[in-house]
Design a protein around this motif. Structure first.
Motif, short mmCIF file in Angstrom:
data_model
loop_
_atom_site.label_atom_id
_atom_site.label_comp_id
_atom_site.label_asym_id
_atom_site.label_seq_id
_atom_site.Cartn_x
_atom_site.Cartn_y
_atom_site.Cartn_z
N LEU A 8 0.82 -1.20 0.00
CA LEU A 8 0.00 0.00 0.00
C LEU A 8 0.85 1.26 0.00
CD1 LEU A 8 -2.88 1.17 0.19
CD2 LEU A 8 -2.71 0.97 2.67
N ALA A 9 2.02 1.19 0.60
CA ALA A 9 2.87 2.37 0.71
C ALA A 9 3.80 2.55 -0.48
CB ALA A 9 3.71 2.27 1.99
N GLU A 10 4.10 1.46 -1.20
CA GLU A 10 5.18 1.52 -2.17
C GLU A 10 4.76 1.93 -3.58
OE1 GLU A 10 6.88 -2.34 -1.93
OE2 GLU A 10 8.01 -1.91 -0.08
N GLY A 11 3.51 1.82 -3.93
CA GLY A 11 3.10 2.13 -5.30
C GLY A 11 3.34 3.58 -5.66
N PRO A 12 3.71 3.86 -6.92
CA PRO A 12 3.96 5.25 -7.32
C PRO A 12 2.71 6.11 -7.39
CG PRO A 12 4.12 3.77 -9.21
CD PRO A 12 4.00 2.90 -7.99
N THR A 13 1.56 5.48 -7.53
CA THR A 13 0.29 6.21 -7.51
C THR A 13 -0.64 5.54 -6.51
OG1 THR A 13 -0.76 4.85 -9.22
CG2 THR A 13 0.53 6.79 -9.96
N ALA A 14 -1.69 6.24 -6.14
CA ALA A 14 -2.66 5.65 -5.22
C ALA A 14 -3.31 4.41 -5.83
CB ALA A 14 -3.72 6.68 -4.84
N ARG A 15 -3.61 4.48 -7.12
CA ARG A 15 -4.24 3.34 -7.77
C ARG A 15 -3.34 2.11 -7.74
NH1 ARG A 15 -5.09 0.07 -11.94
NH2 ARG A 15 -7.22 -0.18 -12.75
N SER A 16 -2.08 2.27 -8.10
CA SER A 16 -1.16 1.13 -8.09
C SER A 16 -0.94 0.62 -6.68
CB SER A 16 0.17 1.51 -8.74
OG SER A 16 0.83 2.53 -8.00
N SER A 17 -0.97 1.50 -5.71
CA SER A 17 -0.82 1.08 -4.31
C SER A 17 -2.01 0.23 -3.86
CB SER A 17 -0.69 2.30 -3.40
OG SER A 17 0.54 2.94 -3.60
N ILE A 18 -3.21 0.67 -4.21
CA ILE A 18 -4.41 -0.09 -3.85
C ILE A 18 -4.38 -1.46 -4.53
CG2 ILE A 18 -6.92 -0.20 -4.09
CD1 ILE A 18 -6.06 1.74 -1.95
N GLU A 19 -4.03 -1.49 -5.80
CA GLU A 19 -3.98 -2.77 -6.51
C GLU A 19 -2.92 -3.69 -5.90
OE1 GLU A 19 -4.05 -4.52 -11.06
OE2 GLU A 19 -3.32 -2.47 -10.72
N GLY A 20 -1.75 -3.14 -5.58
CA GLY A 20 -0.71 -3.94 -4.94
C GLY A 20 -1.16 -4.48 -3.60
N MET A 21 -1.87 -3.66 -2.84
CA MET A 21 -2.39 -4.11 -1.55
C MET A 21 -3.35 -5.28 -1.72
SD MET A 21 -5.07 -2.13 0.95
CE MET A 21 -6.33 -2.34 -0.32
N LEU A 22 -4.23 -5.20 -2.72
CA LEU A 22 -5.21 -6.27 -2.93
C LEU A 22 -4.53 -7.58 -3.32
CD1 LEU A 22 -8.11 -4.40 -4.80
CD2 LEU A 22 -7.93 -4.96 -2.36
N TRP A 23 -3.52 -7.50 -4.20
CA TRP A 23 -2.81 -8.72 -4.59
C TRP A 23 -2.02 -9.31 -3.42
CZ3 TRP A 23 -4.26 -11.65 -8.27
CH2 TRP A 23 -4.83 -11.11 -9.44
N ALA A 24 -1.44 -8.44 -2.60
CA ALA A 24 -0.73 -8.92 -1.41
C ALA A 24 -1.71 -9.60 -0.45
CB ALA A 24 -0.02 -7.77 -0.71
N ALA A 25 -2.92 -9.07 -0.36
CA ALA A 25 -3.94 -9.68 0.50
C ALA A 25 -4.34 -11.05 -0.02
CB ALA A 25 -5.16 -8.77 0.59
N VAL A 26 -4.43 -11.20 -1.36
CA VAL A 26 -4.74 -12.51 -1.94
C VAL A 26 -3.71 -13.53 -1.50
CG1 VAL A 26 -4.84 -13.81 -4.10
CG2 VAL A 26 -6.00 -11.60 -3.93
N GLU A 27 -2.43 -13.17 -1.59
CA GLU A 27 -1.37 -14.09 -1.20
C GLU A 27 -1.45 -14.44 0.27
OE1 GLU A 27 0.72 -15.71 -3.24
OE2 GLU A 27 -0.52 -14.75 -4.77
N SER A 28 -1.83 -13.47 1.09
CA SER A 28 -1.89 -13.69 2.53
C SER A 28 -3.03 -14.63 2.91
CB SER A 28 -2.05 -12.36 3.26
OG SER A 28 -2.17 -12.56 4.66
N VAL A 29 -4.19 -14.45 2.29
CA VAL A 29 -5.36 -15.21 2.73
C VAL A 29 -5.45 -16.61 2.14
CG1 VAL A 29 -6.69 -13.12 3.19
CG2 VAL A 29 -6.91 -14.25 0.95
N CYS A 30 -4.66 -16.90 1.10
CA CYS A 30 -4.72 -18.26 0.55
C CYS A 30 -3.33 -18.80 0.23
CB CYS A 30 -5.62 -18.33 -0.68
SG CYS A 30 -5.11 -17.34 -2.08
N GLY A 31 -2.35 -18.44 1.06
CA GLY A 31 -0.99 -18.93 0.87
C GLY A 31 -0.88 -20.41 1.21
N GLN A 32 -0.02 -21.12 0.50
CA GLN A 32 0.19 -22.54 0.74
C GLN A 32 0.85 -22.78 2.10
OE1 GLN A 32 2.38 -24.12 -2.59
NE2 GLN A 32 0.53 -24.52 -3.75
N GLY A 33 0.39 -23.82 2.77
CA GLY A 33 0.98 -24.19 4.05
C GLY A 33 0.56 -23.30 5.20
N LYS A 34 -0.44 -22.45 4.98
CA LYS A 34 -0.92 -21.54 6.02
C LYS A 34 -2.43 -21.69 6.16
CE LYS A 34 2.50 -18.09 4.57
NZ LYS A 34 2.65 -16.74 3.96
#
Length: 215
Positions: A78-104
């Motif tokens: 959320l903090a690293e994207g160069p624009t607010a839109r890219s930050s929001i999108e990056g946050m959502l994809w990071a959330a996908v990895e968090s909520v359905c990661g293998q072995g977790k």
């Protein structure tokens, strides 16, 4: 004459890690003291209370560990994207990895750990509600930064936009817990980002048309 072996050393950090995974998988009320004792190497109840004070105190400690480990990539995206839109999108994809990661465990401890507690655990429920509110605060701060930097129109309803994307993150956690695939969650991210322009880019589009018309 046989000698008794040295007692196995208690590793507190590993114990908190195991507790976090249990709370993540089963929720606060679904995780018993017996579950925690077994996960920590069959420690006794007195040893448990000596180390952590109470189940609630351990839960709060586990939540902090979850934020530092599972939550950190989401906040960083959320903090690293160069624009607010890219930050929001990056946050959502990071959330996908968090909520359905293998072995977790699937889902999100912050969303599902203590969402509907009995009256005796109201303090835990309130604590988690306050923790979830932090995500909305971080999203709003990133959108405000976007306004300051000019990539989010000043007239955008930041409260509505914050509520929308916070709800997407929370909803994906529930869908993941119910078994949704990465592909299914990815489609949710795509739909959520397709809503960006109607919600935040409308004024930008109008300005672009004025410029193209020479106004």
């Amino acid at each position: 004459m046989s000698r008794t072996g040295r007692p196995r050393e208690f590793d507190r950090d590993k114990a908190v890690q195991r507790a976090m995974e249990l709370f993540w998988a089963q929720g606060y009320e679904g995780t018993t003291l017996a579950d925690l004792q077994k996960a920590m190497g069959d420690i006794t109840a007195p040893s448990f209370y000596a180390a952590f004070g109470s189940k609630e105190a351990l839960f709060r400690e586990a939540v902090e560990l979850y934020k530092k480990t599972q939550g950190a990539p989401v906040v960083e995206a959320l903090a690293e994207g160069p624009t607010a839109r890219s930050s929001i999108e990056g946050m959502l994809w990071a959330a996908v990895e968090s909520v359905c990661g293998q072995g977790k465990p699937r889902g999100c401890l912050m969303v599902l750990g203590a969402i509907n507690c009995m009256p005796a655990n109201k303090g835990v429920e309130d604590f988690m509600r306050d923790q979830r509110a932090l995500r909305g605060r971080f999203i709003r701060q990133r959108l405000q930064r976007g306004v300051a930097e000019g990539d989010v129109p000043a007239a955008t309803d930041l409260h509505a936009l914050t509520s929308f994307y916070t709800s997407i993150v929370d909803g994906m956690a529930i869908r993941a817990k119910d078994g949704a695939s990465r592909k299914s969650l990815g489609a949710i991210v795509d739909c959520a980002m397709a809503a960006w322009n109607p919600l935040a880019g409308r004024n930008t589009a109008k300005r672009e048309r004025r410029h193209s018309d020479g106004l």
